[in-house]
Structure formats: C-alpha cells, structure tokens
Enzyme design. Structure first.
Site, PDB file in Angstrom:
ATOM      1  N   CYS A  75      43.935  43.040  38.421  1.00 22.64           N
ATOM      2  CA  CYS A  75      44.284  41.658  38.717  1.00 22.64           C
ATOM      3  C   CYS A  75      45.386  41.650  39.767  1.00 22.64           C
ATOM      4  CB  CYS A  75      44.742  40.936  37.457  1.00 22.64           C
ATOM      5  SG  CYS A  75      45.205  39.216  37.719  1.00 22.64           S
ATOM      6  N   CYS A 201      43.049  33.677  42.607  1.00 22.16           N
ATOM      7  CA  CYS A 201      42.637  35.008  42.155  1.00 22.16           C
ATOM      8  C   CYS A 201      43.068  35.999  43.223  1.00 22.16           C
ATOM      9  CB  CYS A 201      41.125  35.059  41.944  1.00 22.16           C
ATOM     10  SG  CYS A 201      40.487  36.721  41.612  1.00 22.16           S
ATOM     11  N   GLY A 202      44.060  36.847  42.913  1.00 26.84           N
ATOM     12  CA  GLY A 202      44.628  37.728  43.923  1.00 26.84           C
ATOM     13  C   GLY A 202      43.650  38.728  44.500  1.00 26.84           C
TER      14      GLY A 202
END
Length: 264
Positions: A75, A201-202
C-alpha cells in the site's frame, strides 16, 4: 485486550496504525482485522497497518499491511502513513528504511510531505488490455483504464467485472480510471480488498503516472489528482523496459489516537 491505535490518512486514504513492535497483535486473526476496519461495527478504515520490528538487517521497521477483508498487499499511501507514524514515535526522525510485502523502501520527509521509494517497475503491459488499457504492477496489480472524464464513470457498475477478470488470476486487480488533466493526470480507483472506491490509492497513483509517461502524455515528475487530494510521482527510464528511481510524494495526516477493547 486493550488495543491502542492511531488513525492517519494520505489524501483521504485512511488507516488504522498499531505500534506492534512487541509482536502481540494477533495478525493471523483475519476476522479481527475485518472487524476493526469495518466502518459500521469497528473503527473504520481502508486498511490496518501493524508497525513491527525490523525483518531485515539495516532497516528500521517492517510494515505489515492488511486490506479491510484481511488480505495482505503493498500500500503506497499506507507506507507513507506508516513512515510518518514511525517518525512520530521516534521524535520526528527525518528518514528511515523499512520493509513491506514487496521489499525494501526508503521513507523521508519532503518539507511537510512524505516521500517513499518503490522498487523498479516494468513498463506498461499493453497486451493485457485494449487500446485504452494498461496493466502495471507497482507492488499491487493495477488495471489503468483511460477515459475522457473520470467523473462520468459509474465505478460501482463498471469496475467489479474488470476487477475479477480471469486474466488477472484468482486475486484479481485494482481498477483505476485515468484522464489527462492540465499538465498532469486525474484518476479514481476501485480497490480490491476494500471492494469499493477509495478517495486515493498510492500504488495506483504510481501506476497511473507510469502509464501516462509510457504513453507520452506527460513527463516525470507527474502531478496526480485524486478525489482525496494531489500527489506527485518521480520516475526515470531504466534498463530492461523498467522505470527506476521511483518516489511517491504527498501529505500524511494524523487524525487521532484511541484505545479499543477487543472482546472475544
């Protein structure tokens, strides 16, 4: 069991962070992970992060990330929040090396924002999608769907069939909708494990930026606007059709601390 935790978010992508350097959190209890992440019956988040003792010599900590369904993945925004959390526990340390499920990362403060490095990434796989699709794995798999207007897409209807397409294997993929936007790009993401749209959302931001660079639409660094805010992606062309010197940069925001009683 009394569990102390902190809430952080990275451009609206929110996480439960637990200082688990003593290794007492029952991370194999997926039912507990799901309950804590549930927005109706738990704390509520896009994932849970256990900050653990180093798993590799020369690193400062290990980040164990869990999706709300209990599955594990890399993530990007969670990594940035994990570094900021670790820094806060250690008197504002300015940089650190840490491991996640996909390998080693470096974290540092860039002004009042957090930057993390990512391993080299293979260039866009155009063969796995159509004319307007790319597939890139940035530690987590991402399908990039290029559209004229991301706000016109009904993600609840359009994304699930793409997310579960058999060509991406049993784990499926995240689905990102991307458009050119000024000198950068704009995007929305349907995240696997969350099974819904998230504000940011990285790892998807990195994938979208690399897709845009590969298509010749922008040059790095790439400014990426999500529903939760703006991030920046640095990248360079490397050997063997790979992007190298990758960094994801953006805010990591402390929300609150709390204690929750874990009942049997």
């Amino acid at each position: 069991m009394q569990l102390q935790f902190a809430k952080w978010h990275g451009t609206g992508n929110d996480f439960i962070l637990v200082d688990d350097r003593d290794g007492l959190l029952p991370v194999d209890d997926t039912a507990l992970i799901r309950r804590l992440c549930d927005r109706h019956s738990g704390i509520g988040s896009d994932g849970l992060i256990a900050l653990r003792s180093p798993h590799m010599h020369g690193t400062d900590f290990h980040m164990e990330f869990f999706n709300p369904d209990g599955s594990k993945s890399f993530c990007g925004n969670g990594s940035r929040c994990a570094f900021a959390f670790w820094s806060s526990l250690n008197g504002g340390v300015t940089d650190a090396s840490f491991t996640a499920i996909d390998g080693v990362h470096e974290g540092t403060w860039s002004g009042d924002e957090v930057a993390i490095t990512l391993p080299a990434v293979k260039r866009s796989d155009h063969d796995r999608g159509g004319k307007y699709e790319d597939f890139i794995n940035t530690g987590s798999p991402h399908l990039l769907v290029w559209v004229d207007d991301v706000e016109a897409v009904d993600l609840v209807v359009d994304a699930p069939p793409r997310r579960h397409t058999s060509r991406f294997g049993p784990g499926g993929t995240n689905v990102n909708y991307v458009q050119s936007y000024g000198a950068g790009i704009r995007m929305r993401t349907y995240e696997r494990g969350v099974e819904a749209e998230t504000l940011s959302c990285g790892s998807g931001v990195v994938a979208a930026a690399l897709s845009a660079v590969a298509r010749g639409l922008v040059h790095a660094p790439v400014s990426v606007l999500t529903r939760g805010g703006s991030l920046s992606v640095e990248a360079e062309n490397g050997p063997e059709q790979r992007f190298v010197s990758l960094r994801l940069i953006g805010p990591a925001t402390y929300v609150y601390r709390g204690t929750i009683e874990i009942l049997p």
